[in-house]
Design an enzyme around this catalytic site. Structure first.
Site, PDB file in Angstrom:
ATOM      1  N   VAL A 139     -17.717 -22.784  15.510  1.00 57.49           N
ATOM      2  CA  VAL A 139     -18.473 -22.119  14.450  1.00 57.49           C
ATOM      3  C   VAL A 139     -19.357 -21.071  15.115  1.00 57.49           C
ATOM      4  CG1 VAL A 139     -18.473 -24.017  12.805  1.00 57.49           C
ATOM      5  CG2 VAL A 139     -20.241 -23.902  14.515  1.00 57.49           C
ATOM      6  N   CYS A 140     -19.433 -19.882  14.545  1.00 56.08           N
ATOM      7  CA  CYS A 140     -20.059 -18.788  15.288  1.00 56.08           C
ATOM      8  C   CYS A 140     -20.693 -17.786  14.354  1.00 56.08           C
ATOM      9  CB  CYS A 140     -19.027 -17.985  16.064  1.00 56.08           C
ATOM     10  SG  CYS A 140     -17.836 -18.931  16.951  1.00 56.08           S
ATOM     11  N   THR A 141     -21.378 -16.829  14.951  1.00 51.20           N
ATOM     12  CA  THR A 141     -21.845 -15.648  14.223  1.00 51.20           C
ATOM     13  C   THR A 141     -21.421 -14.422  15.014  1.00 51.20           C
ATOM     14  OG1 THR A 141     -23.778 -16.855  13.431  1.00 51.20           O
ATOM     15  CG2 THR A 141     -23.854 -14.447  13.289  1.00 51.20           C
TER      16      THR A 141
END
Ligand code: NAG
Ligand code: NAG
Ligand code: NAG
Ligand code: NAG
Ligand code: NAG
Length: 392
Positions: A139-141
């Site tokens: 999960v990332c930005t």
């Protein structure tokens, strides 16, 4: 139930002993750059990967140096698997079946993975496991922004290790912590010239974050979706192999595509094993986009559009036309901080501030990377998120 909701509820259960009140947010950070203070664990070292070497020899230098950390990391995964299925059967299965699977992987990935197993002494099946892990739990930005001069700046936080064992004492994710020493910057060279650069985990041959200097920048974020990854990966194991592993595609695009448009076309049109988001920045004004992918095709491409006032595009792990899952809204705080920064003031410094604001920065964040295509520059930093901090 939506798999995403399910995964988050499962994970919520696993961190019930953590003292946090979701969602933990804070005012947009300032003056974080150059990286300093308790959210900055340390710098990332550079290694060269020589593409002129045979695939099996390319990773020798990196792995020789990171061997102990890799062995520790794999041991942690095995401990978790054994806690889950105490008989040890799960790892037995990995050791028996995954070495067979390596033969089905395309080159150069197959030979590179075998080379990593040889140099590290880690059983082949476990290196394969390590390499397919990321296709599932990242999960990332990511954000690509254009400054007033037309320079594209690309930043990302790589958050990994959700559900991977919560360490109650340290209030941290066991696998995220074990990954931090494995973060490396890689300079991939041919004829002694840089072809592309990436931030990566030693032992992992796909790409999640990279730059082709003066041409484009690329990151990949996980897309949880019902037409989901696990089906494609299962099909691969069962013998139907017409899709591509996502992080192999990003690596191959970094290696082979020679323009923003070529990269965009490959990322939008190549059949994949699982859905994904590709965040791509180019070297000219207006060249920045988020490609939302199903396994088969591109569902949507959101582009920078200065005429509409859209000077950046930002992606976490939810389709941009839908609301993020309420327990995991990193998008609104990130956009709020980007909006506060304004196009006039966007730079490595302010982008790092945005990526240092909780919960954009959280307990899963292993590294922050900043890239500027026009200068061919990639910087990355290992991160920490001291209490109070959201587990994701
Ligand atoms: C927990 O923190 C202690 C002290 O900082 C450290 O020595 C230990 O390795 C950590 N444990 C894990 C699993 O990261
Ligand atoms: C490769 O490039 C580096 C610096 O650009 C130079 O110092 C080195 O001599 C070169 N090596 C070869 C084999 O050409
Ligand atoms: C941008 O990329 C294109 C395609 O590779 C290249 O022809 C052009 O020279 C690049 N422009 C700059 C300013 O680097
Ligand atoms: C940020 O600005 C954009 C464009 O003006 C707007 O659509 C968006 O709602 C703003 N988001 C936040 C969280 O302020
Ligand atoms: C942008 O930067 C200028 C000059 O550094 C500063 O005066 C101004 O307050 C900044 N604007 C915002 C919105 O941060």
């Amino acid at each position: 139930m939506d798999p995403c909701v399910y995964l988050f509820l499962a994970s919520l259960l696993s961190v019930t002993s953590a003292q946090f009140i979701p969602p933990y947010t804070e005012d947009c950070r300032t003056e974080m750059y150059p990286p300093n203070g308790p959210t900055f664990r340390g710098p990332v070292s550079w290694y060269t990967v020589d593409l002129d070497l045979p695939a099996s020899k390319r990773w020798t230098a990196v792995i020789t140096e990171k061997k102990t950390d890799l062995v520790n990391m794999i041991q942690a995964i095995k401990d978790l698997a054994n806690a889950f299925v105490p008989s040890g059967r799960l790892i037995e299965l990995v050791d028996i079946t995954l070495p067979l699977m390596v033969e089905t992987l395309p080159n150069p990935f197959r030979e590179e993975i075998k080379g990593i197993a040889t140099v590290s002494g880690v059983p082949l099946g476990e290196v394969v496991l390590f390499n397919i892990f990321y296709e599932v739990f990242t999960v990332c930005t990511s954000v690509v922004a254009e400054d007033h001069k037309g320079n594209l700046i690309h930043g990302r936080n790589l958050d990994f290790g959700l559900f991977m064992g919560w360490d109650v004492k340290n209030k941290s994710w066991i696998i995220s912590e074990k990954l931090k020493p494995l973060v490396v910057n890689l300079d991939f060279k041919r004829n002694n010239q840089t072809v592309f650069k990436s931030t990566n985990f030693a032992g992992y041959v796909g790409m999640l974050t990279g730059i082709k200097p003066h041409t484009f920048t690329l990151t990949m974020n996980e897309r949880f979706s019902l037409d989901g990854g696990y089906v494609g990966i299962l099909e691969w194991i069962l013998g139907q192999r017409d899709g591509m592993w996502m992080s192999f595609l990003t690596r191959s695009v970094l290696e082979n595509a020679n323009s923003y448009d070529e990269a965009k076309k490959l990322l939008a049109q190549t059949k994949l094993l699982a859905p994904a988001y590709f965040i791509l920045g180019g070297n000219q004004t207006g060249q920045g986009c988020v490609i939302t992918r199903s396994r088969i095709l591109s569902i949507n491409i959101l582009e920078i559009d200065l005429k509409l006032g859209r000077w950046y595009v930002l992606e976490t792990n939810y389709d941009h036309w839908e609301e993020p899952f309420f327990l995991d809204d990193r998008r609104t705080p990130a956009m709020k901080c980007m909006n506060q920064t304004t196009q006039a003031n966007i730079s490595f410094k302010t982008m790092y501030d945005v990526l240092s604001t909780k919960p954009v920065l959280n307990k899963l964040t292993t590294y922050t990377t900043l890239m500027q295509v026009s200068e061919g520059k990639l910087e990355s930093y290992i991160r920490d998120c001291p209490e109070p901090c959201m587990p994701w």
